[in-house]
Design a protein around this motif. Sequence first.
Motif, PDB file in Angstrom:
ATOM      1  N   LEU A 225      37.585  42.509  32.585  1.00  0.00           N
ATOM      2  CA  LEU A 225      38.368  42.963  31.438  1.00  0.00           C
ATOM      3  C   LEU A 225      39.500  43.901  31.854  1.00  0.00           C
ATOM      4  CD1 LEU A 225      35.523  43.585  28.834  1.00  0.00           C
ATOM      5  CD2 LEU A 225      37.083  41.642  28.965  1.00  0.00           C
ATOM      6  N   ALA A 226      39.214  44.789  32.806  1.00  0.00           N
ATOM      7  CA  ALA A 226      40.273  45.689  33.281  1.00  0.00           C
ATOM      8  C   ALA A 226      41.397  44.910  33.947  1.00  0.00           C
ATOM      9  CB  ALA A 226      39.682  46.706  34.252  1.00  0.00           C
ATOM     10  N   ALA A 227      41.038  43.876  34.714  1.00  0.00           N
ATOM     11  CA  ALA A 227      42.071  43.046  35.340  1.00  0.00           C
ATOM     12  C   ALA A 227      42.854  42.265  34.303  1.00  0.00           C
ATOM     13  CB  ALA A 227      41.423  42.087  36.339  1.00  0.00           C
ATOM     14  N   ALA A 228      42.198  41.837  33.227  1.00  0.00           N
ATOM     15  CA  ALA A 228      42.909  41.122  32.159  1.00  0.00           C
ATOM     16  C   ALA A 228      43.950  42.014  31.504  1.00  0.00           C
ATOM     17  CB  ALA A 228      41.908  40.610  31.129  1.00  0.00           C
ATOM     18  N   VAL A 229      43.609  43.283  31.290  1.00  0.00           N
ATOM     19  CA  VAL A 229      44.555  44.215  30.674  1.00  0.00           C
ATOM     20  C   VAL A 229      45.760  44.439  31.591  1.00  0.00           C
ATOM     21  CG1 VAL A 229      44.868  46.575  29.850  1.00  0.00           C
ATOM     22  CG2 VAL A 229      42.783  45.326  29.284  1.00  0.00           C
ATOM     23  N   THR A 230      45.510  44.666  32.868  1.00  0.00           N
ATOM     24  CA  THR A 230      46.622  44.878  33.798  1.00  0.00           C
ATOM     25  C   THR A 230      47.459  43.611  33.971  1.00  0.00           C
ATOM     26  OG1 THR A 230      45.140  44.360  35.652  1.00  0.00           O
ATOM     27  CG2 THR A 230      45.403  46.678  35.045  1.00  0.00           C
ATOM     28  N   THR A 262      36.834  43.263  43.023  1.00  0.00           N
ATOM     29  CA  THR A 262      37.231  44.599  43.478  1.00  0.00           C
ATOM     30  C   THR A 262      36.389  45.685  42.818  1.00  0.00           C
ATOM     31  OG1 THR A 262      38.965  44.573  41.786  1.00  0.00           O
ATOM     32  CG2 THR A 262      39.603  43.949  44.044  1.00  0.00           C
ATOM     33  N   ALA A 263      35.933  45.459  41.587  1.00  0.00           N
ATOM     34  CA  ALA A 263      35.043  46.433  40.942  1.00  0.00           C
ATOM     35  C   ALA A 263      33.732  46.545  41.702  1.00  0.00           C
ATOM     36  CB  ALA A 263      34.795  46.029  39.494  1.00  0.00           C
ATOM     37  N   VAL A 264      33.178  45.405  42.098  1.00  0.00           N
ATOM     38  CA  VAL A 264      31.914  45.423  42.847  1.00  0.00           C
ATOM     39  C   VAL A 264      32.108  46.030  44.231  1.00  0.00           C
ATOM     40  CG1 VAL A 264      30.151  43.948  43.891  1.00  0.00           C
ATOM     41  CG2 VAL A 264      30.941  43.492  41.573  1.00  0.00           C
ATOM     42  N   LEU A 265      33.151  45.604  44.926  1.00  0.00           N
ATOM     43  CA  LEU A 265      33.370  46.095  46.289  1.00  0.00           C
ATOM     44  C   LEU A 265      33.696  47.590  46.284  1.00  0.00           C
ATOM     45  CD1 LEU A 265      35.476  43.148  47.771  1.00  0.00           C
ATOM     46  CD2 LEU A 265      33.051  43.636  48.123  1.00  0.00           C
ATOM     47  N   GLY A 266      34.443  48.052  45.300  1.00  0.00           N
ATOM     48  CA  GLY A 266      34.758  49.475  45.244  1.00  0.00           C
ATOM     49  C   GLY A 266      33.523  50.336  45.041  1.00  0.00           C
ATOM     50  N   LEU A 267      32.621  49.916  44.158  1.00  0.00           N
ATOM     51  CA  LEU A 267      31.392  50.676  43.944  1.00  0.00           C
ATOM     52  C   LEU A 267      30.476  50.616  45.162  1.00  0.00           C
ATOM     53  CD1 LEU A 267      30.589  49.774  40.237  1.00  0.00           C
ATOM     54  CD2 LEU A 267      31.484  51.933  41.130  1.00  0.00           C
ATOM     55  N   LEU A 268      30.458  49.487  45.854  1.00  0.00           N
ATOM     56  CA  LEU A 268      29.644  49.407  47.069  1.00  0.00           C
ATOM     57  C   LEU A 268      30.181  50.330  48.157  1.00  0.00           C
ATOM     58  CD1 LEU A 268      28.835  45.589  47.299  1.00  0.00           C
ATOM     59  CD2 LEU A 268      27.314  47.444  46.601  1.00  0.00           C
ATOM     60  N   LEU A 269      31.505  50.452  48.235  1.00  0.00           N
ATOM     61  CA  LEU A 269      32.083  51.384  49.202  1.00  0.00           C
ATOM     62  C   LEU A 269      31.729  52.830  48.844  1.00  0.00           C
ATOM     63  CD1 LEU A 269      35.633  49.845  49.799  1.00  0.00           C
ATOM     64  CD2 LEU A 269      33.686  49.846  51.362  1.00  0.00           C
ATOM     65  N   MET A 270      31.744  53.157  47.574  1.00  0.00           N
ATOM     66  CA  MET A 270      31.338  54.497  47.162  1.00  0.00           C
ATOM     67  C   MET A 270      29.851  54.730  47.458  1.00  0.00           C
ATOM     68  SD  MET A 270      33.334  55.025  43.528  1.00  0.00           S
ATOM     69  CE  MET A 270      32.566  56.636  43.351  1.00  0.00           C
ATOM     70  N   ARG A 271      29.053  53.726  47.242  1.00  0.00           N
ATOM     71  CA  ARG A 271      27.622  53.858  47.520  1.00  0.00           C
ATOM     72  C   ARG A 271      27.357  54.059  49.009  1.00  0.00           C
ATOM     73  NH1 ARG A 271      23.334  50.581  48.999  1.00  0.00           N
ATOM     74  NH2 ARG A 271      21.326  51.034  48.004  1.00  0.00           N
ATOM     75  N   ALA A 291      34.150  51.368  37.679  1.00  0.00           N
ATOM     76  CA  ALA A 291      34.330  49.907  37.706  1.00  0.00           C
ATOM     77  C   ALA A 291      35.627  49.506  37.023  1.00  0.00           C
ATOM     78  CB  ALA A 291      33.134  49.222  37.039  1.00  0.00           C
ATOM     79  N   VAL A 292      35.962  50.203  35.923  1.00  0.00           N
ATOM     80  CA  VAL A 292      37.240  49.939  35.260  1.00  0.00           C
ATOM     81  C   VAL A 292      38.410  50.260  36.191  1.00  0.00           C
ATOM     82  CG1 VAL A 292      38.729  50.657  33.353  1.00  0.00           C
ATOM     83  CG2 VAL A 292      36.288  50.296  32.959  1.00  0.00           C
ATOM     84  N   ILE A 293      38.322  51.374  36.888  1.00  0.00           N
ATOM     85  CA  ILE A 293      39.410  51.771  37.798  1.00  0.00           C
ATOM     86  C   ILE A 293      39.560  50.766  38.936  1.00  0.00           C
ATOM     87  CG2 ILE A 293      40.163  53.540  39.434  1.00  0.00           C
ATOM     88  CD1 ILE A 293      38.864  55.611  37.631  1.00  0.00           C
ATOM     89  N   PHE A 294      38.447  50.392  39.548  1.00  0.00           N
ATOM     90  CA  PHE A 294      38.521  49.441  40.659  1.00  0.00           C
ATOM     91  C   PHE A 294      38.946  48.052  40.175  1.00  0.00           C
ATOM     92  CE2 PHE A 294      35.383  52.378  42.784  1.00  0.00           C
ATOM     93  CZ  PHE A 294      36.266  52.805  43.753  1.00  0.00           C
ATOM     94  N   GLY A 295      38.533  47.671  38.962  1.00  0.00           N
ATOM     95  CA  GLY A 295      38.984  46.383  38.437  1.00  0.00           C
ATOM     96  C   GLY A 295      40.474  46.347  38.186  1.00  0.00           C
ATOM     97  N   ALA A 296      41.019  47.444  37.667  1.00  0.00           N
ATOM     98  CA  ALA A 296      42.465  47.509  37.458  1.00  0.00           C
ATOM     99  C   ALA A 296      43.216  47.629  38.770  1.00  0.00           C
ATOM    100  CB  ALA A 296      42.811  48.682  36.544  1.00  0.00           C
ATOM    101  N   ALA A 297      42.565  48.142  39.814  1.00  0.00           N
ATOM    102  CA  ALA A 297      43.222  48.310  41.112  1.00  0.00           C
ATOM    103  C   ALA A 297      43.423  46.995  41.847  1.00  0.00           C
ATOM    104  CB  ALA A 297      42.411  49.266  41.985  1.00  0.00           C
TER     105      ALA A 297
END
Length: 337
Positions: A225-230, A262-271, A291-297
Amino acid sequence: MDWAESCSAPSELCTEKLAASAREHLERAQRDVGGTLWPRRAHGVDSALAHIHAAHVLVLRMVSLEDLHGMLPDLLMLIEENLPSEDRRRLSVERIFRTSEGGRLTQSQRQTVIDAVREAYRAQQREIVRERSFSQLVWCWAVGLLCVAVTIAIVTAIDRTLLPICFGPTPNVRSAALVVQPPLRPIVVCPLGEGRFAENGNLDQSFEAAASWGDYVVVEAVGFLAAAVTAAATLHQLRGSPTASNVPLALACLKLPAGALTAVLGLLLMRGDFVPGLTSLDSSAQIIGWAVIFGAAQHLFTKVVDARGREVMEPGPQPAVTPEAPPAKQKPLYGRT
């Protein structure tokens, strides 16, 4: 074609053979469009377009010189749209257009115009094929990334303990958790739930106990959804001539599965403690927010494809490349060489 055949001068040109060849090209174009199935539909359209252009060139050979002079402004627009300004054929046709008087051209000028029109059609076909190839490549990548995202969601839903996307306390809090009473143990948070820190201090077991089957599904949906908005916000930047390939739609669809991944990979990197200071999230709302931030990124990764798409949609005639002049010989600084 019927008009050109009726208005041509049989004594001046061999119109019968030209008309037969042109009608054959048109029949082939009709067969290519109507007889090509969906997987190779684009190739049939390209082939039909080439046959139509060949038929038009034959029509230009059949018409009289007066009629060709009347067509010259339209043909000149076609040539200027597809050939660079330094092209010799374009310059010749422009010179003919400026100097032609009395509404009549010569046979040599007719051949010059026909050669320029043929090359303009070739350049136009190359641009269409390039745009369609780029669009098909983007669609393939979008479908591939979507399959990867769906596969990750299914696998993690079946085995929720495979790689939990959860966050726990810092190392200092983990060690302190072993000496406090069980009701005071720190909390492990996941996208859809939370749980207490394990009594034995094993963080992996704590994550597995708190993980849910829909954690990855929710994270990917939020990134989607975040990627759809961007993507909707960046579509206005894509300007170009409207074509059947619909490159903007392909670029927008590529962003959607890219945002989920990117949302999944970003959270895994934080983990994995990749981002200092952001290794411990306190609630499920914070996980969804990141997840919203990483999805928009995902725009940081797809902006290169967007730039290429703008270049494909706005090709324009490329200037001719002139050879560089050889460098001048430099004088020796001291004495002779």
